[in-house]
Structure formats: C-alpha cells, structure tokens
Design a protein around this motif. Structure first.
Motif, PDB file in Angstrom:
ATOM      1  N   ASP A   1      61.704  13.924  10.613  1.00  0.00           N
ATOM      2  CA  ASP A   1      62.311  15.094  11.248  1.00  0.00           C
ATOM      3  C   ASP A   1      62.068  16.333  10.391  1.00  0.00           C
ATOM      4  O   ASP A   1      62.396  16.321   9.210  1.00  0.00           O
TER       5      ASP A   1
ATOM      6  N   HIS B   1      57.826  23.843  18.171  1.00  0.00           N
ATOM      7  CA  HIS B   1      56.899  24.978  18.287  1.00  0.00           C
ATOM      8  C   HIS B   1      57.577  26.286  17.902  1.00  0.00           C
ATOM      9  O   HIS B   1      56.964  27.162  17.300  1.00  0.00           O
TER      10      HIS B   1
ATOM     11  N   SER C   1      52.212  18.090  19.238  1.00  0.00           N
ATOM     12  CA  SER C   1      53.273  17.858  20.208  1.00  0.00           C
ATOM     13  C   SER C   1      53.443  16.365  20.457  1.00  0.00           C
ATOM     14  O   SER C   1      52.478  15.661  20.742  1.00  0.00           O
ATOM     15  N   GLU C   2      54.674  15.947  20.335  1.00  0.00           N
ATOM     16  CA  GLU C   2      54.999  14.542  20.577  1.00  0.00           C
ATOM     17  C   GLU C   2      54.855  14.236  22.068  1.00  0.00           C
ATOM     18  O   GLU C   2      54.468  13.148  22.465  1.00  0.00           O
TER      19      GLU C   2
ATOM     20  N   LYS D   1      58.856  20.223  30.614  1.00  0.00           N
ATOM     21  CA  LYS D   1      59.646  19.218  29.933  1.00  0.00           C
ATOM     22  C   LYS D   1      61.051  19.298  30.452  1.00  0.00           C
ATOM     23  O   LYS D   1      61.999  19.212  29.712  1.00  0.00           O
TER      24      LYS D   1
ATOM     25  N   LYS E   1      63.568  16.912  29.407  1.00  0.00           N
ATOM     26  CA  LYS E   1      63.766  16.651  27.986  1.00  0.00           C
ATOM     27  C   LYS E   1      64.909  17.467  27.414  1.00  0.00           C
ATOM     28  O   LYS E   1      64.962  18.665  27.576  1.00  0.00           O
TER      29      LYS E   1
ATOM     30  N   LYS F   1      66.926  16.871  20.210  1.00  0.00           N
ATOM     31  CA  LYS F   1      65.934  16.506  19.209  1.00  0.00           C
ATOM     32  C   LYS F   1      65.855  17.493  18.061  1.00  0.00           C
ATOM     33  O   LYS F   1      65.190  17.280  17.089  1.00  0.00           O
TER      34      LYS F   1
HETATM   35  N1  LIG Z   1      63.791  24.552  12.847  1.00  0.00           N
HETATM   36  C1  LIG Z   1      63.066  23.448  12.660  1.00  0.00           C
HETATM   37  N2  LIG Z   1      62.418  23.264  11.498  1.00  0.00           N
HETATM   38  C2  LIG Z   1      61.659  22.166  11.310  1.00  0.00           C
HETATM   39  N3  LIG Z   1      61.490  21.210  12.225  1.00  0.00           N
HETATM   40  C3  LIG Z   1      62.106  21.336  13.398  1.00  0.00           C
HETATM   41  C4  LIG Z   1      62.927  22.463  13.682  1.00  0.00           C
HETATM   42  N4  LIG Z   1      63.413  22.341  14.929  1.00  0.00           N
HETATM   43  C5  LIG Z   1      62.917  21.187  15.401  1.00  0.00           C
HETATM   44  N5  LIG Z   1      62.132  20.580  14.500  1.00  0.00           N
HETATM   45  C6  LIG Z   1      61.410  19.314  14.662  1.00  0.00           C
HETATM   46  O1  LIG Z   1      61.032  19.231  16.012  1.00  0.00           O
HETATM   47  C7  LIG Z   1      61.648  18.095  16.620  1.00  0.00           C
HETATM   48  C8  LIG Z   1      62.130  18.473  17.986  1.00  0.00           C
HETATM   49  O2  LIG Z   1      61.063  18.858  18.720  1.00  0.00           O
HETATM   50  P1  LIG Z   1      61.188  19.304  20.257  1.00  0.00           P
HETATM   51  O3  LIG Z   1      60.812  18.154  21.102  1.00  0.00           O
HETATM   52  O4  LIG Z   1      62.454  19.987  20.522  1.00  0.00           O
HETATM   53  O5  LIG Z   1      60.090  20.408  20.197  1.00  0.00           O
HETATM   54  P2  LIG Z   1      58.811  20.626  21.059  1.00  0.00           P
HETATM   55  O6  LIG Z   1      58.321  21.972  20.629  1.00  0.00           O
HETATM   56  O7  LIG Z   1      59.122  20.391  22.480  1.00  0.00           O
HETATM   57  O8  LIG Z   1      57.792  19.558  20.503  1.00  0.00           O
HETATM   58  P3  LIG Z   1      57.179  18.269  21.213  1.00  0.00           P
HETATM   59  O9  LIG Z   1      56.101  18.804  22.116  1.00  0.00           O
HETATM   60  O10 LIG Z   1      56.653  17.509  20.054  1.00  0.00           O
HETATM   61  O11 LIG Z   1      58.258  17.543  21.953  1.00  0.00           O
HETATM   62  C9  LIG Z   1      62.808  17.740  15.726  1.00  0.00           C
HETATM   63  O12 LIG Z   1      63.063  16.361  15.809  1.00  0.00           O
HETATM   64  C10 LIG Z   1      62.324  18.152  14.370  1.00  0.00           C
HETATM   65  O13 LIG Z   1      61.540  17.132  13.782  1.00  0.00           O
END
Ligand SMILES: Nc1ncnc2c1ncn2[C@@H]1O[C@H](COP(=O)(O)OP(=O)(O)OP(=O)(O)O)[C@@H](O)[C@H]1O
Length: 329
Positions: free
Chosen positions: A173, A205, A223-224, A316, A319, A324
């Motif tokens: 994380d 992001h 991106s996960e 998403k 989501k 997360k």
């Molecule tokens: N401010 C932050 N600083 C560092 N890492 C962060 C922060 N906020 C979120 N994260 C990381 O991003 C994860 C959450 O990602 P989220 O799914 O909300 O973002 P996303 O931009 O939609 O990315 P993805 O496409 O991978 O799902 C958290 O579990 C953490 O690991």
C-alpha cells in the motif's frame, strides 16, 4: 592614507557584493520553492492581488480599503508562517543537511541498469495487473515523503519491486521512492492532487499527480484495474507504453547529465531494445470526460495525454475508491 582609503573602499565593495549575493540566493531559493509548490503559487498570486488593491486604494485615497489591505499585509507574514508551518519546518530542517545521492550522480551504466530494471518491473507489474506507484527523486528532496513510509535501502530490481507491490505484503500500500539507484522506502504517502480529475482515476493516480505538482519527481503508476501504465510529471499524467516509458526515463536522467547518450527523438523512434520486447500496453485511447468549454481551461493543466487519442472508456463505477485509499496515513 591612499592605501587606507583603497582598503576601506574595497571592504565596502565586498560588503555590498556579499549583501546582494546573500539576498539573491535567498530570493532564488524562495522562487524555487514557489515554483515547485502549487500551494505557494496560489499564495503569491493572492499576495500580489492584495498589494494591487492596496496600491489602487492608496492612489485613489480610499482610506478604509487601504487600511484593511495594509492590515492584511502586516498580519499576512504571521498567517503565512502558520499556513506553511510544515514547509517552513522542513526547510529549516534541511539547512545544514548534506545533499542526497541524486539520480544525476549515477554513472552511465548505473543509469542504464536502473532504467532496465524499472522498465522490466513495470512491464511485469502491468501484465499481472499489480497496482504500483514508483517515484523517482530528482533534484527536490523527497525526505518528507520517505519519512511517511517504511525505510529501505535496497537495489532496484524487478523481483524486489514485484514483491513489494504484491498484494499479500504489508508494504504494497502506498508508494516506493527511488533515490539514486536505491529503493529508499516503500509504503510512502503522497499528497493527492486537489485538481479536477477524470473520475475513472482513483487515489493512486491522484497521489502520483499530487507529488509531481509539488516536486520535480517522476512517478510511474501501474493501474491495478486496467494494467495501464502512466507517468506523472510536472502535474501531468501521461499514459505510456514500454517504449514511451523508456524514452521518458532516459530523458529524465539525461536532463541532469548528458552522459546518457540517446537523444529524445532517437529514443522515441527507436525499435524496442531487449527490455522493450514486450510492450507494456498499447497506448490506450484517453477519455476527456469534460465539455469542450471546460477543456479549454484544462489545456493549461492537462491531465491527459496524447491529445489525438481519447481516453479508453473504462469506468470504475463499481469500485469503492475510498476503501482502497491509504487510510492508515
Ligand atoms: N495518497 C496516496 N499516497 C500513496 N499511495 C496511495 C495514496 N492514495 C492511494 N494510494 C495507493 O493507491 C491504492 C488505491 O488505489 P485506487 O484504486 O483508489 O486508485 P486508482 O487510481 O483507481 O488505481 P487503480 O487503477 O490501480 O485501481 C491504495 O491502496 C494505495 O496503495
């Protein structure tokens, strides 16, 4: 007598040079801080606005407005110290500290190895849809952000980055910060951008763009959800494939040292090298979820990439972003 006068003149000139030199250095660093921090840019704009109103009021003899704006300016110094307490504290802490091992101090083979490892691990993370945030420190120190994570001092390797971002580890994380060619920490927290942002991008992001707004770092985001790879730099998020990623990294390292010989155009047009064999992803079309009217405003703070390619419609909605988000911080 003549000698004495000459000596005293010389001392006076030296004093002036010293005086002007020190003030110039202070102004230079203040401007550097302002330039690298979007919060301070807003603040400077605000101060300039109040100064303008004050000047107009004084000129036109509007005594009440002049009085109020003068008070705002007088008390403003105190307010600035309160608002910018974290920045002021870290600035004072940095005084006297030795400089860190920056990326620019790496030799050519170290840089090439670093880029190879980053491209390879990003490729693997993207293919396995493992969410990742990898930030490369440039000239602005990331000490404050390293302090929010778990300190490490390890070689950058595909295997280690894969392990860190594997969901089963407590360190996955947050962000990895790379200082020089070492992983300085994992699980770091970045200030998310407060700007308007397409909804399909979540906290990861936002964090990548946030850190790129306040420092000159370069952050790779995987991106996960989609496995797409983007780079955040100077407040702009750009979706990339393997070749773009390598080119951007080469350019970034090149900026600080001409030792990396590949030119930008060569890099962009170059056929894939061994580590580029497997493209991370095709550059995906990009969405602009805004009206044309708004887009004009966004031009200046371009969030997205490749203007000719509209962002892939990849919502998403289902989501729960908040869930997360790195809540522990
Ligand atoms: N401010 C932050 N600083 C560092 N890492 C962060 C922060 N906020 C979120 N994260 C990381 O991003 C994860 C959450 O990602 P989220 O799914 O909300 O973002 P996303 O931009 O939609 O990315 P993805 O496409 O991978 O799902 C958290 O579990 C953490 O690991």
């Amino acid at each position: 007598m003549l000698n004495y006068l000459t000596l005293s003149n010389l001392i006076a000139v030296l004093k002036i040079v010293l005086d002007v030199g020190v003030v110039s250095i202070i102004i230079y660093y203040c401007l550097k801080i302002v330039k690298n921090n979007s919060r301070t840019i807003q603040l400077v704009k605000g101060i300039l606005f109040v100064l303008l109103i004050n000047w107009i009021a004084q000129t036109l003899g509007l005594r009440t407005i002049a009085f109020i704006t003068t008070q705002v300016l007088n008390w403003g110094v105190l307010v600035i110290f309160i608002i910018f307490q974290p920045e002021v504290r870290s600035l004072l802490e940095k005084l006297g500290k030795t400089t860190f091992t920056s990326i620019s101090s790496l030799n050519q083979s170290e840089k090439e190895r670093l880029i190879d490892e980053l491209v390879r691990s990003t490729n693997d993370l993207a293919n396995s849809k493992t969410g990742a945030l990898i930030c490369l420190e440039q000239t602005n120190s990331l000490d404050d952000y390293i302090a929010t994570g778990t300190a490490l001092d390890a070689d950058v390797s595909d295997e280690l980055l894969g392990t860190i971002f594997w969901e089963g580890t407590p360190l996955h994380d947050g962000a990895v910060i790379i200082r020089g060619n070492r992983i300085a920490c994992a699980s770091a927290f970045f200030p998310p951008t407060t700007r308007e942002f397409p909804r399909q991008y979540g906290a990861r992001h936002r964090a990548a763009v946030g850190i790129s707004e306040v420092t000159d770092s370069i952050t790779i985001v995987v991106s996960e959800e989609t496995g797409n790879v983007s780079i955040a730099k100077e407040g702009v998020l750009t979706q990339v494939n393997a070749v773009n990623l390598r080119a951007t990294l080469v350019r970034a390292l090149q900026a600080s040292d001409p030792v990396v010989s590949t030119t930008t155009s060569e890099t962009q047009q170059a056929p894939a090298s061994p580590t580029q064999d497997v493209p991370i992803k095709e550059v995906k079309p990009l969405i602009k979820k805004r009206s044309r009217k708004k887009d004009a405003k966004i031009e200046a703070e371009a969030i997205v990439v490749q203007p000719s390619t509209p962002l892939k419609e990849n919502t998403k909605e289902g989501k729960a972003k908040g869930g997360k988000t790195n809540a522990k911080k």
